[in-house]
Design an enzyme around this catalytic site. Sequence first.
Site, PDB file in Angstrom:
ATOM      1  N   LYS A 176      -2.057  -0.690   7.542  1.00 47.39           N
ATOM      2  CA  LYS A 176      -3.439  -0.816   8.070  1.00 47.39           C
ATOM      3  C   LYS A 176      -4.081   0.470   9.412  1.00 47.39           C
ATOM      4  CE  LYS A 176      -7.371  -3.481   7.736  1.00 47.39           C
ATOM      5  NZ  LYS A 176      -7.790  -3.232   6.832  1.00 47.39           N
ATOM      6  N   LYS A 213       3.734  -0.137 -12.300  1.00 48.25           N
ATOM      7  CA  LYS A 213       3.932  -1.570 -11.992  1.00 48.25           C
ATOM      8  C   LYS A 213       2.997  -2.372 -12.567  1.00 48.25           C
ATOM      9  CE  LYS A 213       5.718  -4.433  -8.338  1.00 48.25           C
ATOM     10  NZ  LYS A 213       5.826  -4.975  -7.250  1.00 48.25           N
ATOM     11  N   LYS A 232      -3.032  -6.158  -9.871  1.00 53.72           N
ATOM     12  CA  LYS A 232      -4.158  -6.832 -10.055  1.00 53.72           C
ATOM     13  C   LYS A 232      -4.816  -4.708  -9.696  1.00 53.72           C
ATOM     14  CE  LYS A 232      -4.772 -11.232 -10.077  1.00 53.72           C
ATOM     15  NZ  LYS A 232      -4.468 -12.410  -9.114  1.00 53.72           N
TER      16      LYS A 232
END
Length: 334
Positions: free
Chosen positions: A115, A203, A206
């Site tokens: 982050k 791979k 989503k």
Amino acid sequence: MAITTVLTGVKPTGQPHIGNYLGAIRPALELSSEPNTETWLFIADYHTLTTTPDPKRLREMTYEVAATWLACGLDPNKTVFYRQSDIPEILELSWILSCFTPKGLMNRAHAYKAKVQENQEAGKEDLDFGVNMGLYSYPVLMAADILVFSAHKVPVGEDQVQHLEIARDIAQKFNRQYGEIMKVPQAVVPKVGKNVPGLDGRKMSKSYDNSILMFEEPARLKKLVGRIKTDSLPPEAPKSTDGSIIFDIYQAFAIPDQIATLKSKFEAGISWGAAKEELFQVMDEALRGPREKYKQLMADKSYIDGLLKQGAERARANAVPFMHKVRQAIGVGS
Ligand code: TRP
């Protein structure tokens, strides 16, 4: 014979894809049927709260995870199956553990560092932009999940191994101060062999929009299988099974005889359309049962609630006395 406690948590993030099924759900269920093991599986809804999802969606996703595991064969009589948020002792321990967690250890945790890097790359002045304390101390809550039940082994994906190291560090630090109260857990990373490829060969994920969800209706499943990337070899040309997305996924669902048959068809020359039809058939066959069960379960949430409540009672029967011991050791409470 000593019993090994195997515990793992699953974050509710929506209906899983077949990569999740083959890489995480199926191996965990296989592990749970081994002799002399007691398995614990919980839905880590408080971990999902770090991303503050919509409340309705969070509840719905929790049911989706629960129904998925039950539909795939989790036996709630054998596995202690519960919601994290039904066990207040986990949060209690989480605070206690946070007082044994050097801040610097959290600075080094992957999710937080990612982050910070994202903020850096975006040229943000505040490198902690978008980081709440829940995200920052996520590994402490995860340590509490594990330590409150004195788990021996924790099956996790590669990306969670660092969190297990942190849990071990915290447990050891606590024990140095108060004696051997915390069991020091071990990560177990299931060998998945090859990653399950997605429709485009990368791979399955989503975020790549290349996934096949577990409970697609047959017509949609067929359509998705039809989207799998192939080359432009003509139907009669012999085809290599190596690196074939169709063949890789087929192998994960078929039995050895079927795999050998399809391999010889590849060698003799098969059209991509026919190969995809075979893949669809074998997937539909394997997923039909779980799909029906999933639908039934999702239509009766009170049944799922009942099971999770029972699981929580079993879990708390361990967590409550454990926390009593911890409170005694650290000098709080009566
Ligand atoms: N952090 C894990 C994940 O994102 C989920 C999780 C939460 C977990 N608590 C756990 C896994 C305890 C194992 C043990 O996948």
